[in-house]
Each structure stands twice: as structure tokens, then as C-alpha cells.
Design a protein around this motif. Structure first.
Motif, PDB file in Angstrom:
ATOM      1  N   PRO A 133       0.697  37.165   9.128  1.00  0.00           N
ATOM      2  CA  PRO A 133       1.877  36.980   8.268  1.00  0.00           C
ATOM      3  C   PRO A 133       2.612  35.684   8.598  1.00  0.00           C
ATOM      4  O   PRO A 133       2.614  35.221   9.743  1.00  0.00           O
ATOM      5  CB  PRO A 133       2.750  38.199   8.589  1.00  0.00           C
ATOM      6  CG  PRO A 133       1.821  39.203   9.173  1.00  0.00           C
ATOM      7  CD  PRO A 133       0.776  38.437   9.891  1.00  0.00           C
ATOM      8  N   THR A 134       3.249  35.113   7.570  1.00  0.00           N
ATOM      9  CA  THR A 134       4.035  33.883   7.741  1.00  0.00           C
ATOM     10  C   THR A 134       5.507  34.093   7.409  1.00  0.00           C
ATOM     11  O   THR A 134       6.288  33.151   7.501  1.00  0.00           O
ATOM     12  CB  THR A 134       3.480  32.756   6.862  1.00  0.00           C
ATOM     13  OG1 THR A 134       3.506  33.172   5.496  1.00  0.00           O
ATOM     14  CG2 THR A 134       2.052  32.409   7.244  1.00  0.00           C
ATOM     15  N   SER A 135       5.881  35.310   7.003  1.00  0.00           N
ATOM     16  CA  SER A 135       7.286  35.583   6.689  1.00  0.00           C
ATOM     17  C   SER A 135       7.580  37.062   6.916  1.00  0.00           C
ATOM     18  O   SER A 135       6.672  37.902   6.879  1.00  0.00           O
ATOM     19  CB  SER A 135       7.613  35.209   5.234  1.00  0.00           C
ATOM     20  OG  SER A 135       7.010  36.121   4.327  1.00  0.00           O
ATOM     21  N   GLU A 136       8.848  37.351   7.145  1.00  0.00           N
ATOM     22  CA  GLU A 136       9.266  38.739   7.360  1.00  0.00           C
ATOM     23  C   GLU A 136       9.011  39.596   6.124  1.00  0.00           C
ATOM     24  O   GLU A 136       8.676  40.771   6.225  1.00  0.00           O
ATOM     25  CB  GLU A 136      10.750  38.765   7.748  1.00  0.00           C
ATOM     26  CG  GLU A 136      11.322  40.127   8.039  1.00  0.00           C
ATOM     27  CD  GLU A 136      11.829  40.839   6.796  1.00  0.00           C
ATOM     28  OE1 GLU A 136      11.686  42.066   6.700  1.00  0.00           O
ATOM     29  OE2 GLU A 136      12.359  40.138   5.909  1.00  0.00           O
ATOM     30  N   GLY A 137       9.149  38.999   4.918  1.00  0.00           N
ATOM     31  CA  GLY A 137       8.960  39.754   3.684  1.00  0.00           C
ATOM     32  C   GLY A 137       7.551  40.285   3.510  1.00  0.00           C
ATOM     33  O   GLY A 137       7.345  41.319   2.868  1.00  0.00           O
ATOM     34  N   GLN A 138       6.554  39.593   4.074  1.00  0.00           N
ATOM     35  CA  GLN A 138       5.174  40.069   3.989  1.00  0.00           C
ATOM     36  C   GLN A 138       4.951  41.279   4.892  1.00  0.00           C
ATOM     37  O   GLN A 138       4.075  42.090   4.639  1.00  0.00           O
ATOM     38  CB  GLN A 138       4.220  38.939   4.397  1.00  0.00           C
ATOM     39  CG  GLN A 138       4.260  37.727   3.499  1.00  0.00           C
ATOM     40  CD  GLN A 138       3.664  36.500   4.165  1.00  0.00           C
ATOM     41  OE1 GLN A 138       3.213  36.546   5.297  1.00  0.00           O
ATOM     42  NE2 GLN A 138       3.692  35.378   3.460  1.00  0.00           N
ATOM     43  N   VAL A 139       5.747  41.375   5.941  1.00  0.00           N
ATOM     44  CA  VAL A 139       5.559  42.433   6.936  1.00  0.00           C
ATOM     45  C   VAL A 139       6.343  43.690   6.580  1.00  0.00           C
ATOM     46  O   VAL A 139       5.931  44.802   6.909  1.00  0.00           O
ATOM     47  CB  VAL A 139       5.996  41.910   8.322  1.00  0.00           C
ATOM     48  CG1 VAL A 139       5.901  43.017   9.365  1.00  0.00           C
ATOM     49  CG2 VAL A 139       5.138  40.733   8.729  1.00  0.00           C
ATOM     50  N   VAL A 171       1.064  43.034  -0.398  1.00  0.00           N
ATOM     51  CA  VAL A 171       1.136  43.968   0.727  1.00  0.00           C
ATOM     52  C   VAL A 171       1.809  45.271   0.302  1.00  0.00           C
ATOM     53  O   VAL A 171       1.352  46.365   0.640  1.00  0.00           O
ATOM     54  CB  VAL A 171       1.898  43.344   1.913  1.00  0.00           C
ATOM     55  CG1 VAL A 171       1.978  44.334   3.072  1.00  0.00           C
ATOM     56  CG2 VAL A 171       1.220  42.059   2.373  1.00  0.00           C
ATOM     57  N   LYS A 172       2.875  45.154  -0.479  1.00  0.00           N
ATOM     58  CA  LYS A 172       3.588  46.350  -0.940  1.00  0.00           C
ATOM     59  C   LYS A 172       2.684  47.232  -1.796  1.00  0.00           C
ATOM     60  O   LYS A 172       2.678  48.464  -1.652  1.00  0.00           O
ATOM     61  CB  LYS A 172       4.821  45.932  -1.743  1.00  0.00           C
ATOM     62  CG  LYS A 172       5.691  47.099  -2.174  1.00  0.00           C
ATOM     63  CD  LYS A 172       6.938  46.598  -2.899  1.00  0.00           C
ATOM     64  CE  LYS A 172       7.823  47.774  -3.331  1.00  0.00           C
ATOM     65  NZ  LYS A 172       9.044  47.294  -4.031  1.00  0.00           N
ATOM     66  N   ASP A 173       1.916  46.614  -2.698  1.00  0.00           N
ATOM     67  CA  ASP A 173       1.011  47.385  -3.558  1.00  0.00           C
ATOM     68  C   ASP A 173      -0.076  48.076  -2.736  1.00  0.00           C
ATOM     69  O   ASP A 173      -0.424  49.233  -2.987  1.00  0.00           O
ATOM     70  CB  ASP A 173       0.372  46.460  -4.602  1.00  0.00           C
ATOM     71  CG  ASP A 173       1.372  45.979  -5.645  1.00  0.00           C
ATOM     72  OD1 ASP A 173       2.459  46.592  -5.752  1.00  0.00           O
ATOM     73  OD2 ASP A 173       1.088  44.985  -6.332  1.00  0.00           O
ATOM     74  N   VAL A 174      -0.614  47.358  -1.760  1.00  0.00           N
ATOM     75  CA  VAL A 174      -1.657  47.938  -0.912  1.00  0.00           C
ATOM     76  C   VAL A 174      -1.097  49.108  -0.099  1.00  0.00           C
ATOM     77  O   VAL A 174      -1.731  50.163   0.013  1.00  0.00           O
ATOM     78  CB  VAL A 174      -2.251  46.869   0.031  1.00  0.00           C
ATOM     79  CG1 VAL A 174      -3.142  47.515   1.087  1.00  0.00           C
ATOM     80  CG2 VAL A 174      -3.052  45.847  -0.777  1.00  0.00           C
ATOM     81  N   VAL A 175       0.096  48.940   0.458  1.00  0.00           N
ATOM     82  CA  VAL A 175       0.723  50.006   1.235  1.00  0.00           C
ATOM     83  C   VAL A 175       0.969  51.235   0.363  1.00  0.00           C
ATOM     84  O   VAL A 175       0.741  52.372   0.787  1.00  0.00           O
ATOM     85  CB  VAL A 175       2.048  49.520   1.864  1.00  0.00           C
ATOM     86  CG1 VAL A 175       2.840  50.694   2.435  1.00  0.00           C
ATOM     87  CG2 VAL A 175       1.767  48.505   2.964  1.00  0.00           C
ATOM     88  N   GLN A 176       1.400  51.004  -0.875  1.00  0.00           N
ATOM     89  CA  GLN A 176       1.650  52.118  -1.788  1.00  0.00           C
ATOM     90  C   GLN A 176       0.367  52.903  -2.063  1.00  0.00           C
ATOM     91  O   GLN A 176       0.351  54.137  -1.997  1.00  0.00           O
ATOM     92  CB  GLN A 176       2.236  51.591  -3.108  1.00  0.00           C
ATOM     93  CG  GLN A 176       2.676  52.657  -4.079  1.00  0.00           C
ATOM     94  CD  GLN A 176       3.884  53.429  -3.591  1.00  0.00           C
ATOM     95  OE1 GLN A 176       4.659  52.927  -2.788  1.00  0.00           O
ATOM     96  NE2 GLN A 176       4.050  54.650  -4.069  1.00  0.00           N
ATOM     97  N   ARG A 177      -0.723  52.171  -2.323  1.00  0.00           N
ATOM     98  CA  ARG A 177      -1.999  52.850  -2.573  1.00  0.00           C
ATOM     99  C   ARG A 177      -2.495  53.541  -1.305  1.00  0.00           C
ATOM    100  O   ARG A 177      -3.068  54.630  -1.360  1.00  0.00           O
ATOM    101  CB  ARG A 177      -3.050  51.835  -3.059  1.00  0.00           C
ATOM    102  CG  ARG A 177      -2.721  51.187  -4.386  1.00  0.00           C
ATOM    103  CD  ARG A 177      -3.970  50.608  -5.045  1.00  0.00           C
ATOM    104  NE  ARG A 177      -4.650  49.662  -4.192  1.00  0.00           N
ATOM    105  CZ  ARG A 177      -4.417  48.351  -4.160  1.00  0.00           C
ATOM    106  NH1 ARG A 177      -3.474  47.833  -4.947  1.00  0.00           N
ATOM    107  NH2 ARG A 177      -5.108  47.561  -3.373  1.00  0.00           N
ATOM    108  N   PHE A 178      -2.275  52.883  -0.171  1.00  0.00           N
ATOM    109  CA  PHE A 178      -2.701  53.454   1.098  1.00  0.00           C
ATOM    110  C   PHE A 178      -1.987  54.766   1.364  1.00  0.00           C
ATOM    111  O   PHE A 178      -2.593  55.752   1.814  1.00  0.00           O
ATOM    112  CB  PHE A 178      -2.402  52.446   2.219  1.00  0.00           C
ATOM    113  CG  PHE A 178      -3.096  52.755   3.521  1.00  0.00           C
ATOM    114  CD1 PHE A 178      -2.482  53.544   4.475  1.00  0.00           C
ATOM    115  CD2 PHE A 178      -4.351  52.246   3.789  1.00  0.00           C
ATOM    116  CE1 PHE A 178      -3.107  53.829   5.670  1.00  0.00           C
ATOM    117  CE2 PHE A 178      -4.986  52.520   4.983  1.00  0.00           C
ATOM    118  CZ  PHE A 178      -4.369  53.309   5.934  1.00  0.00           C
TER     119      PHE A 178
END
Length: 305
Positions: A133-139, A171-178
Motif C-alpha cells: 500500500p502507498t496510502s492509508e485509504g488503501q489499507v 480493495v473495498k470491493d474485494v473485502v466486501q466480496r471476501f
């Protein structure tokens, strides 16, 4: 002797002295347009000089510093907080961060949590080609997952981004599906009274052990009412007290009374008393607690308690 009047000179317009524009023939205009259309612009190619090995190394080093800026900030904030290095000038860590860095109450905790997740992801960096990651928003979306799940979700996000650093939206979409794939059933019911488990959730700081009355049941969270407002909390931060319907009803009544009375303008001792009532591990008040709450209900003697 009468002097005869002089004859006035006729006024001449200044416009009459302006030179008249030359007349152009349509044939001449067409010829000029053809000449402009046939103009050739010569562009000289500039050779781009390759970076030396030393310059390439410096560029990579500086890029990594930019990419890890949020991580370095989070690690520094953790050390400032854990060592209480703010104590000489500020009473609380939150006040220090607000006045020194201009942070909101939540921002330093987001950066610290992102640093913890970043450390977790570095354990898998070889498998994901050092894409981090390169920013807090991605994490931030990864905070909803357990450490091992965070690594898996990040790898999937990198794949979705074609091997590049994924955006926060990916990342948010992947987490939601996960989470849907790993879905845990939400068995809480509206009106049920739960205990808040604040561990590993900086947003619930100071709320550990508080009553949380379920007002809405969502897929992965519950919206709950506390004596000081409404919150949306993940299932792992809630634990049911298992009270009977009558016990839940009694706690709702007490919580409503506390909410009606509580105010930041009250004396600190009164605030602490009301907060302690909102954390009782029983669905009733003692005789003394009931009397004190009645006094506050009536508005008598608040300033003297």
C-alpha cells in the motif's frame, strides 16, 4: 459701430481623416489561405538521457519514502502515544495530535492501525512482488478482516489491479466480496442488549463494557444505541448479555433516562456517575443508584452532587 458676425467654419469629422483599409480581392485571400495551409513545421527530436545507476537508485529510494509516508507517520504516532511523549504539553494524546498536527480525533488512530496492517502485509511481499500500500485509504477496508484474511484480500486486490497498487475502491470491493464469501450469520435481534468489546478498535475508545442496544441488524454489523448516541459496530466487537426480554426492556429505560440527563456541561463527577450506570453488568439499579438518578431526573441539586 456694428461689427458683422464671423462665419463659422464647418466642423469636419475626425473619422473622415482615417485612412481607408485597402481592398483585397477574393482571389488574394484564397491564395493566402492556401499558403498558410501548406506551411511545414519542423520539430527537432530531443534525445532523453537515461538515468545512471546512481540516479536510478536515488529515485527508487525517494519513491519508497513517499510511498511509506503514511506508514512512517503511523509508527511515529504509536511511539509518541506509548511513551507518552506528549505529557509535558498536553493532557491527552488526542489534544496533542489536534494541536500539533491538525489531526481530527480519528485520524491518528487510522494511521496507527494502517501501520500495523502494513507490517502484516510485508510478510507476504515476496508472493505479491513487493506491491504494498502507498496510502492509508488503501489499507482502511482491510481493518474489517483478521490478519491472515488481510493478506489474502490484499493479494486479490493486486491481481484485480493487474499487478499494480490497487486503489482504495478496489480493495473495498474485494473485502466486501471476501466477507460475503466468509459470511458469518448475524443472529442479533432488535432490542437485544450487548456489551461493547473495544479491543483493537480505536473508534470505540472509552466505550468498552458499555451497554449497546441493537436498533438495526445489518449483514456484518449492528447499529446500536448507547446512552451518548448511536454507533455502527462490527459483530466481533459485540457480545450479548443474554438478558430476558424484560431485562432488555429495563436497560432500555435506564439508558433513555441517562441520555436525557447527560450533558457535557454537567460537573465531571456527575458525568462519571452517569457513565458508570451505562456500564452496569446487571439490568437494574440499586436503591441508592435509583435515588441519585431520580434527583438528576428532577434537575434538583445537580451542581452539588
Amino acid at each position: 459701430m456694428n461689427i458683422p458676425p464671423r462665419k463659422r467654419k464647418k466642423a469636419t469629422s475626425a473619422a473622415s481623416y482615417a485612412p481607408k483599409p485597402p481592398k483585397h480581392s477574393a482571389k488574394k485571400d484564397t491564395a493566402q489561405q492556401e499558403n498558410l495551409a501548406s506551411v511545414t513545421i519542423t520539430v527537432t527530436a530531443v534525445e532523453v538521457e537515461d538515468l545512471s545507476e546512481e540516479e536510478q537508485s536515488l529515485r527508487l529510494h525517494l519513491e519508497q519514502k513517499v510511498e511509506r509516508a503514511f506508514y512512517e507517520a503511523g509508527k511515529a504516532l504509536m511511539e509518541l502515544r506509548d511513551c507518552r511523549l506528549y505529557r509535558s504539553t498536553h493532557k491527552t494524546f488526542e489534544d496533542y495530535c489536534r494541536e500539533r498536527f491538525g489531526y481530527s480525533r480519528r485520524q491518528p488512530y487510522l494511521l496507527m492501525e494502517a501501520a500495523v496492517i502494513f507490517d502484516n502485509l510485508t510478510e507476504k511481499c515476496d508472493q505479491i512482488d513487493h506491491i504494498l500500500p502507498t496510502s492509508e485509504g488503501q489499507v482502511r477496508p482491510l481493518t474489517k478482516l483478521e490478519p491472515q484474511q488481510q493478506q489474502q484480500a490484499w493479494q486479490l486486490s493486486v491481481q484485480e489491479a493487474s499487478g499494480k497498487v490497487p486503489t482504495g475502491r478496489i480493495v473495498k470491493d474485494v473485502v466486501q466480496r471476501f466477507m460475503e464469501y466468509k459470511k458469518v450469520p448475524n443472529n442479533y435481534e432488535i432490542g437485544e442488549v450487548c456489551q461493547i468489546i473495544a479491543q483493537d478498535n480505536p473508534e470505540l475508545r472509552g466505550k468498552s463494557g458499555c451497554w449497546a442496544i441493537v436498533s438495526q441488524v445489518n449483514d456484518f454489523t449492528c447499529t446500536v444505541r448507547l446512552w451518548d448516541g448511536e454507533y455502527t459496530i462490527g459483530l466481533k466487537h459485540l457480545k450479548s448479555y443474554g438478558y430476558s426480554p424484560l431485562g432488555c426492556q429495563q436497560i432500555q429505560q435506564i439508558s433513555d433516562r441517562i441520555s436525557k440527563i447527560y450533558s457535557s456541561t454537567l460537573e465531571e463527577s456527575v458525568q462519571r456517575f452517569l457513565e458508570s450506570l451505562g456500564k452496569l453488568n446487571r439490568p437494574y439499579l440499586t436503591v441508592l443508584e435509583e435515588k441519585l438518578l431520580n434527583v438528576l431526573d428532577s434537575g434538583i441539586g445537580i451542581g452539588t452532587i
